[in-house]
Design a protein around this motif. Sequence first.
Motif, PDB file in Angstrom:
ATOM      1  N   SER A  23      67.919  40.657  25.178  1.00  0.00           N
ATOM      2  CA  SER A  23      67.830  40.682  26.292  1.00  0.00           C
ATOM      3  C   SER A  23      67.315  41.815  27.488  1.00  0.00           C
ATOM      4  N   ASN A  24      67.219  43.313  26.329  1.00  0.00           N
ATOM      5  CA  ASN A  24      65.706  44.070  26.663  1.00  0.00           C
ATOM      6  C   ASN A  24      65.294  43.039  27.884  1.00  0.00           C
ATOM      7  N   GLY A  25      63.871  42.083  27.016  1.00  0.00           N
ATOM      8  CA  GLY A  25      63.258  41.899  27.057  1.00  0.00           C
ATOM      9  C   GLY A  25      63.308  41.314  28.372  1.00  0.00           C
ATOM     10  N   ALA A  26      64.290  40.354  28.546  1.00  0.00           N
ATOM     11  CA  ALA A  26      65.119  39.653  29.549  1.00  0.00           C
ATOM     12  C   ALA A  26      64.579  40.252  30.708  1.00  0.00           C
ATOM     13  N   ARG A  27      65.520  41.378  30.917  1.00  0.00           N
ATOM     14  CA  ARG A  27      65.821  42.502  31.456  1.00  0.00           C
ATOM     15  C   ARG A  27      64.041  43.142  32.181  1.00  0.00           C
ATOM     16  N   ASN A  28      63.234  43.049  31.522  1.00  0.00           N
ATOM     17  CA  ASN A  28      61.841  42.990  31.939  1.00  0.00           C
ATOM     18  C   ASN A  28      60.944  41.892  31.717  1.00  0.00           C
ATOM     19  N   GLY A  29      61.831  40.645  32.092  1.00  0.00           N
ATOM     20  CA  GLY A  29      60.222  39.680  32.800  1.00  0.00           C
ATOM     21  C   GLY A  29      60.040  39.349  31.669  1.00  0.00           C
ATOM     22  N   ILE A  30      60.230  39.352  29.931  1.00  0.00           N
ATOM     23  CA  ILE A  30      59.860  38.851  28.948  1.00  0.00           C
ATOM     24  C   ILE A  30      60.761  37.745  28.332  1.00  0.00           C
ATOM     25  N   LYS A  35      62.233  32.675  22.779  1.00  0.00           N
ATOM     26  CA  LYS A  35      62.673  31.438  22.671  1.00  0.00           C
ATOM     27  C   LYS A  35      63.103  31.374  20.940  1.00  0.00           C
ATOM     28  N   GLY A  36      63.767  32.794  21.314  1.00  0.00           N
ATOM     29  CA  GLY A  36      64.420  33.150  19.461  1.00  0.00           C
ATOM     30  C   GLY A  36      64.268  34.369  18.921  1.00  0.00           C
ATOM     31  N   GLY A  37      64.886  34.567  18.129  1.00  0.00           N
ATOM     32  CA  GLY A  37      64.571  35.715  17.064  1.00  0.00           C
ATOM     33  C   GLY A  37      63.308  36.055  16.483  1.00  0.00           C
ATOM     34  N   VAL A  38      63.020  34.387  15.547  1.00  0.00           N
ATOM     35  CA  VAL A  38      62.219  34.768  14.624  1.00  0.00           C
ATOM     36  C   VAL A  38      60.507  35.106  15.258  1.00  0.00           C
ATOM     37  N   HIS A  39      60.295  34.374  16.956  1.00  0.00           N
ATOM     38  CA  HIS A  39      59.243  34.710  17.463  1.00  0.00           C
ATOM     39  C   HIS A  39      59.032  36.087  17.773  1.00  0.00           C
ATOM     40  N   LEU A  40      60.509  37.102  18.157  1.00  0.00           N
ATOM     41  CA  LEU A  40      60.432  38.939  18.203  1.00  0.00           C
ATOM     42  C   LEU A  40      59.564  39.603  17.344  1.00  0.00           C
ATOM     43  N   VAL A  77      57.722  33.730  26.982  1.00  0.00           N
ATOM     44  CA  VAL A  77      57.279  33.590  28.947  1.00  0.00           C
ATOM     45  C   VAL A  77      57.125  34.646  28.823  1.00  0.00           C
ATOM     46  N   LEU A  78      56.068  34.836  29.483  1.00  0.00           N
ATOM     47  CA  LEU A  78      55.811  36.645  30.697  1.00  0.00           C
ATOM     48  C   LEU A  78      56.656  35.854  32.208  1.00  0.00           C
ATOM     49  N   MET A  79      57.986  36.110  32.052  1.00  0.00           N
ATOM     50  CA  MET A  79      58.322  35.675  33.813  1.00  0.00           C
ATOM     51  C   MET A  79      57.305  36.412  34.809  1.00  0.00           C
ATOM     52  N   LYS A  80      56.755  37.516  34.841  1.00  0.00           N
ATOM     53  CA  LYS A  80      56.429  38.036  35.937  1.00  0.00           C
ATOM     54  C   LYS A  80      55.457  37.597  36.161  1.00  0.00           C
ATOM     55  N   GLN A 111      54.140  45.641  25.542  1.00  0.00           N
ATOM     56  CA  GLN A 111      55.746  45.867  26.051  1.00  0.00           C
ATOM     57  C   GLN A 111      56.903  45.194  24.433  1.00  0.00           C
ATOM     58  N   THR A 112      55.860  44.558  24.598  1.00  0.00           N
ATOM     59  CA  THR A 112      57.091  43.281  24.112  1.00  0.00           C
ATOM     60  C   THR A 112      56.278  43.317  21.944  1.00  0.00           C
ATOM     61  N   VAL A 113      55.020  44.316  22.102  1.00  0.00           N
ATOM     62  CA  VAL A 113      54.992  44.703  20.845  1.00  0.00           C
ATOM     63  C   VAL A 113      55.613  45.482  20.801  1.00  0.00           C
ATOM     64  N   LYS A 114      55.845  46.715  21.686  1.00  0.00           N
ATOM     65  CA  LYS A 114      56.098  47.965  21.262  1.00  0.00           C
ATOM     66  C   LYS A 114      58.245  47.558  20.976  1.00  0.00           C
ATOM     67  N   LEU A 115      58.464  46.742  22.188  1.00  0.00           N
ATOM     68  CA  LEU A 115      59.907  46.390  21.947  1.00  0.00           C
ATOM     69  C   LEU A 115      59.427  45.389  20.254  1.00  0.00           C
ATOM     70  N   SER A 116      59.005  44.706  19.317  1.00  0.00           N
ATOM     71  CA  SER A 116      59.136  44.337  18.253  1.00  0.00           C
ATOM     72  C   SER A 116      59.261  45.155  17.209  1.00  0.00           C
ATOM     73  N   THR A 117      58.409  45.885  17.214  1.00  0.00           N
ATOM     74  CA  THR A 117      57.753  46.925  16.543  1.00  0.00           C
ATOM     75  C   THR A 117      59.193  47.707  16.105  1.00  0.00           C
ATOM     76  N   ARG A 118      59.972  48.183  16.709  1.00  0.00           N
ATOM     77  CA  ARG A 118      60.852  48.944  17.140  1.00  0.00           C
ATOM     78  C   ARG A 118      62.100  48.310  16.616  1.00  0.00           C
ATOM     79  N   MET A 119      62.164  47.168  17.287  1.00  0.00           N
ATOM     80  CA  MET A 119      63.108  45.929  16.619  1.00  0.00           C
ATOM     81  C   MET A 119      63.410  45.669  14.938  1.00  0.00           C
TER      82      MET A 119
END
Length: 635
Positions: free
Chosen positions: A305-312, A315-320, A563-566, A574-582
Amino acid sequence: MIASVKNEERKTIFDGMKPHVELMAAGLSGGLILIGWYLLNQEVDTAAAVIFVSAFVIGGYAKAKQGIEDTLATKKLNVELLMILAAVGSALIGYWMEGAILIFIFGLSGALETYTMNKSHREISSLMDLQPEEATRIKGEEEEVVPVGSLSIGDLLLIRPGERIPADGKIVKGQTNIDESSISGESIPVQKSKGDEVFASTVNLRGIVTVEMIRSSDETLFHKIIELVQSAQSEKSPSQQFIERFEGPYVRTVLIVVGLMMFVPHYAFGWSWNETWYRAMVLLVVASPCALVASVTPATLSAISNGARNGILFKGGVHLENIGRIKVIAFDKTGTLTKGKPEVTDVYVRDGITKDYLLSHVAEIERYSNHPLAGAVVSYATEQLQETALCRVEGMEDIAGFGVRGTFSGVEWKVGKAEFVGKEEAEAFHGEIMKRLSDEGKTVIFARDGEGIAGLIALKDVVREEALEAIRTLQEEGIKTVMLTGDHERTAAAIARESGIDRYTAHCLPESKAEAIRKLQEEFGMVAMVGDGINDAPALATATVGISMGEGSDVALETADVVLMKNHLPLIAQTVKLSTRMNRIVKQNIFFSITVIMLLIASNFFQVVTLPLGVVFHEGSTILVILNGLRLLKN
């Protein structure tokens, strides 16, 4: 026939509704639990029991059905069955609400996972849309339109301007420019003449050519792309393999221990049958993996949800999960690191004339050409000249594969390749500058008037401004960057220098891009691939995590895991940092939940924990790990 089609349509509609139905069932189950809880507080026990049974059936049906079917199919026990048994066991000793909550949490997590992961893989059908269904075959003096599937090696095919080439072949007559972006990713069309090879699905832009088919339809380069996508997507992720290995032994162990617990303590320790049965049911409840499931799902969904709000879009938690462990990220060049279309970068003129004079004549000639370079020159000239009117050209002629020429007030102008305007003079014009432009991977066109070479214009598919920031940020995170491109060595080297990429591989066709990803995986482990074109699909599917730009092709978007919607490259970091935090929060949750479960199991064996206390600690740990996971909703 009609009935068969209607049945197929109904099946398609049902499959599409399935994840929504599961999610609605889980939500309804949760609502019933709240109603049952209210009725319990009002001491309406019978009605509450009926409501809880309804919650059991509605919320647990999908998972119970899945667990039974999987068990029968694989002959292996699974977590779904354990959760159902734990819930039933809780109900058997009078704790209906706790059992219903177990069902609700497990059903909700399964429904959300299905909803997130159950994406239709339309990339194969999208790829097939690019493959022509018919071809014009030449037989003697006649032409006939036939299905592509009926073609044979050696057939002569007529390809008109604007048509997609139906099969791999070799040009035997004519010359043209071919858009090979679907194969190589290169945005600039390639000149082809007699003896040159052409590929299925590429587009003939200009001349009429006759092509001799040299490969069957199931051996074309385009068909290999489809096979690579299918093969790569059929491979299971390491996380999936781990879950499959873990699930069976865990369920068997718990059920065996619970089975022993129902009899052994009575004979070994003299417990009463009531106490033995009670402790067995407590064990079944506290050993259920509810907290373990909640350790991953809420955190994953919060991060998604965090990623979607930021345009990321994931397609599933395993990829995150995987992207936080990436050691190398490979980038496609065209349309990813670069803008995907040529732009004018340099203009040099002969002494005695001005830049505006050159552009006004060249742009007027190029206006009538449909070549991509011509469009870039006209756009640049229009912006530079502003109010200056273009000259009027007479007798304009487009020479396929070489350039264009026209007459201005009786003076002939030529615009195009060095060979077209005069190779020796062109190469002598600003010789040192020519060498520099060539080293920078730029395409040069020359203009000649009645007095000789009037000037040159250099074009290049320029690097995105945000690409530099993205590459630098990733390198600061300790991630190596690689560029994979179908361009020649000189252009690839120039783009790599300009963007700050650590290394590059040139001359990459789709199958060699996928092979390059495999080699990187052997060298570094987990590898991500960033691309936007059809030709990137095999590499995106082969990579541990495929990342597509939002403005990319439909095939790239469907094949990619992220998919980087923006369409903004710095989002990758940002995606890498979000994944590391998760991943960090998930580890915390798993450690905490396992610790609680082990303590509760030990306490039950020593008859310390009661069922209500066990439920409090068990459900409390579940709530705590959920709340910890929800922290990921914040940036």
